[in-house]
Write a protein that holds these residues in place. Structure first.
Motif, PDB file in Angstrom:
ATOM      1  N   PRO A  72       5.762   2.835  -2.909  1.00 44.28           N
ATOM      2  CA  PRO A  72       6.411   1.887  -3.811  1.00 44.28           C
ATOM      3  C   PRO A  72       6.044   2.053  -5.287  1.00 44.28           C
ATOM      4  O   PRO A  72       6.793   1.625  -6.163  1.00 44.28           O
ATOM      5  CB  PRO A  72       5.957   0.520  -3.295  1.00 44.28           C
ATOM      6  N   TYR A  73       4.910   2.666  -5.586  1.00 43.82           N
ATOM      7  CA  TYR A  73       4.454   2.771  -6.981  1.00 43.82           C
ATOM      8  C   TYR A  73       4.555   4.180  -7.539  1.00 43.82           C
ATOM      9  O   TYR A  73       4.030   4.460  -8.602  1.00 43.82           O
ATOM     10  CB  TYR A  73       3.015   2.274  -7.097  1.00 43.82           C
ATOM     11  N   LEU A  74       5.206   5.083  -6.836  1.00 44.96           N
ATOM     12  CA  LEU A  74       5.305   6.463  -7.301  1.00 44.96           C
ATOM     13  C   LEU A  74       6.229   6.551  -8.499  1.00 44.96           C
ATOM     14  O   LEU A  74       7.298   6.013  -8.515  1.00 44.96           O
ATOM     15  CB  LEU A  74       5.826   7.370  -6.175  1.00 44.96           C
ATOM     16  N   ALA A  82       2.298  10.464  -0.520  1.00 43.53           N
ATOM     17  CA  ALA A  82       2.045  10.589  -1.954  1.00 43.53           C
ATOM     18  C   ALA A  82       1.512  11.978  -2.310  1.00 43.53           C
ATOM     19  O   ALA A  82       1.757  12.488  -3.409  1.00 43.53           O
ATOM     20  CB  ALA A  82       1.067   9.514  -2.409  1.00 43.53           C
ATOM     21  N   LYS A  83       0.782  12.597  -1.386  1.00 41.53           N
ATOM     22  CA  LYS A  83       0.250  13.931  -1.638  1.00 41.53           C
ATOM     23  C   LYS A  83       1.318  15.012  -1.496  1.00 41.53           C
ATOM     24  O   LYS A  83       1.163  16.104  -2.013  1.00 41.53           O
ATOM     25  CB  LYS A  83      -0.894  14.221  -0.668  1.00 41.53           C
ATOM     26  N   ARG A  84       2.386  14.715  -0.771  1.00 40.65           N
ATOM     27  CA  ARG A  84       3.407  15.723  -0.487  1.00 40.65           C
ATOM     28  C   ARG A  84       4.593  15.694  -1.440  1.00 40.65           C
ATOM     29  O   ARG A  84       5.281  16.707  -1.594  1.00 40.65           O
ATOM     30  CB  ARG A  84       3.921  15.541   0.949  1.00 40.65           C
ATOM     31  N   PHE A  85       4.863  14.562  -2.053  1.00 34.38           N
ATOM     32  CA  PHE A  85       6.065  14.424  -2.870  1.00 34.38           C
ATOM     33  C   PHE A  85       5.726  14.044  -4.304  1.00 34.38           C
ATOM     34  O   PHE A  85       4.778  13.313  -4.548  1.00 34.38           O
ATOM     35  CB  PHE A  85       6.978  13.332  -2.297  1.00 34.38           C
ATOM     36  N   THR A 103      11.019  13.414  -9.693  1.00 35.86           N
ATOM     37  CA  THR A 103      11.583  14.162 -10.813  1.00 35.86           C
ATOM     38  C   THR A 103      12.029  13.188 -11.901  1.00 35.86           C
ATOM     39  O   THR A 103      11.990  11.971 -11.704  1.00 35.86           O
ATOM     40  CB  THR A 103      12.791  15.002 -10.360  1.00 35.86           C
ATOM     41  N   GLY A 104      12.474  13.717 -13.004  1.00 30.51           N
ATOM     42  CA  GLY A 104      12.926  12.873 -14.100  1.00 30.51           C
ATOM     43  C   GLY A 104      14.134  12.031 -13.749  1.00 30.51           C
ATOM     44  O   GLY A 104      14.320  10.941 -14.273  1.00 30.51           O
ATOM     45  N   THR A 105      14.962  12.536 -12.837  1.00 29.29           N
ATOM     46  CA  THR A 105      16.166  11.801 -12.440  1.00 29.29           C
ATOM     47  C   THR A 105      15.918  10.864 -11.260  1.00 29.29           C
ATOM     48  O   THR A 105      16.844  10.217 -10.787  1.00 29.29           O
ATOM     49  CB  THR A 105      17.299  12.779 -12.074  1.00 29.29           C
ATOM     50  N   GLY A 106      14.671  10.838 -10.759  1.00 31.18           N
ATOM     51  CA  GLY A 106      14.347   9.919  -9.673  1.00 31.18           C
ATOM     52  C   GLY A 106      14.422  10.513  -8.286  1.00 31.18           C
ATOM     53  O   GLY A 106      14.201   9.813  -7.300  1.00 31.18           O
ATOM     54  N   ARG A 107      14.739  11.795  -8.174  1.00 29.02           N
ATOM     55  CA  ARG A 107      14.764  12.443  -6.863  1.00 29.02           C
ATOM     56  C   ARG A 107      13.345  12.817  -6.468  1.00 29.02           C
ATOM     57  O   ARG A 107      12.445  12.878  -7.305  1.00 29.02           O
ATOM     58  CB  ARG A 107      15.613  13.730  -6.914  1.00 29.02           C
ATOM     59  N   LEU A 108      13.121  13.101  -5.185  1.00 33.97           N
ATOM     60  CA  LEU A 108      11.805  13.507  -4.696  1.00 33.97           C
ATOM     61  C   LEU A 108      11.759  15.020  -4.539  1.00 33.97           C
ATOM     62  O   LEU A 108      12.682  15.629  -3.998  1.00 33.97           O
ATOM     63  CB  LEU A 108      11.503  12.837  -3.358  1.00 33.97           C
ATOM     64  N   LYS A 109      10.674  15.611  -5.007  1.00 29.56           N
ATOM     65  CA  LYS A 109      10.480  17.056  -4.939  1.00 29.56           C
ATOM     66  C   LYS A 109       9.413  17.356  -3.906  1.00 29.56           C
ATOM     67  O   LYS A 109       8.418  16.633  -3.814  1.00 29.56           O
ATOM     68  CB  LYS A 109      10.049  17.563  -6.321  1.00 29.56           C
ATOM     69  N   ARG A 110       9.613  18.416  -3.122  1.00 29.36           N
ATOM     70  CA  ARG A 110       8.654  18.795  -2.092  1.00 29.36           C
ATOM     71  C   ARG A 110       8.547  20.312  -2.029  1.00 29.36           C
ATOM     72  O   ARG A 110       9.423  21.027  -2.529  1.00 29.36           O
ATOM     73  CB  ARG A 110       9.099  18.279  -0.729  1.00 29.36           C
ATOM     74  N   MET A 111       7.478  20.791  -1.402  1.00 31.13           N
ATOM     75  CA  MET A 111       7.332  22.224  -1.166  1.00 31.13           C
ATOM     76  C   MET A 111       7.899  22.550   0.212  1.00 31.13           C
ATOM     77  O   MET A 111       7.961  21.690   1.086  1.00 31.13           O
ATOM     78  CB  MET A 111       5.857  22.640  -1.239  1.00 31.13           C
ATOM     79  N   LYS A 112       8.319  23.789   0.397  1.00 32.74           N
ATOM     80  CA  LYS A 112       8.910  24.207   1.665  1.00 32.74           C
ATOM     81  C   LYS A 112       7.825  24.487   2.701  1.00 32.74           C
ATOM     82  O   LYS A 112       6.683  24.817   2.359  1.00 32.74           O
ATOM     83  CB  LYS A 112       9.768  25.451   1.458  1.00 32.74           C
ATOM     84  N   LYS A 140       0.837  -1.197   0.000  1.00 32.16           N
ATOM     85  CA  LYS A 140       0.000   0.000   0.000  1.00 32.16           C
ATOM     86  C   LYS A 140       0.872   1.248   0.000  1.00 32.16           C
ATOM     87  O   LYS A 140       1.904   1.302   0.666  1.00 32.16           O
ATOM     88  CB  LYS A 140      -0.910   0.009   1.222  1.00 32.16           C
ATOM     89  N   THR A 141       0.419   2.256  -0.733  1.00 28.44           N
ATOM     90  CA  THR A 141       1.087   3.543  -0.768  1.00 28.44           C
ATOM     91  C   THR A 141       0.658   4.344   0.445  1.00 28.44           C
ATOM     92  O   THR A 141      -0.521   4.379   0.793  1.00 28.44           O
ATOM     93  CB  THR A 141       0.697   4.308  -2.049  1.00 28.44           C
ATOM     94  N   HIS A 142       1.619   4.997   1.086  1.00 29.43           N
ATOM     95  CA  HIS A 142       1.311   5.901   2.202  1.00 29.43           C
ATOM     96  C   HIS A 142       0.735   7.173   1.589  1.00 29.43           C
ATOM     97  O   HIS A 142       1.442   7.958   0.950  1.00 29.43           O
ATOM     98  CB  HIS A 142       2.597   6.207   2.973  1.00 29.43           C
TER      99      HIS A 142
END
Length: 65
Positions: free
Chosen positions: A63-65, A11-14, A17-26, A5-7
């Motif tokens: 896991p599925y993001l 999932a709503k926060r992150f 990116t194209g390179t596989g990093r996670l993006k978030r807002m400050k 299961k996805t948390h």
């Protein structure tokens, strides 16, 4: 083995990116904005990348993001 299961909160926060990093807002942009300088508030608008030390844990939560 059952599906993982996805948390949903993560999932709503992150986003990924194209390179596989996670993006978030400050943080700190929701209230008590009067005492913060315009420059500080402007910089809080921009997205940033998740720290590499925490990235592995967040990716396990999604896991599925």
């Amino acid at each position: 083995m059952p599906k993982m299961k996805t948390h949903r909160a993560a999932a709503k926060r992150f986003t990924i990116t194209g390179t596989g990093r996670l993006k978030r807002m400050k943080a700190n942009k929701s209230h008590i904005l009067e005492k913060k300088s315009p420059k500080r508030k402007r910089n809080l608008r921009k997205a940033t990348l998740v720290d590499k030390t925490k990235e592995k844990n967040y990716k396990q939560a999604m896991p599925y993001l």
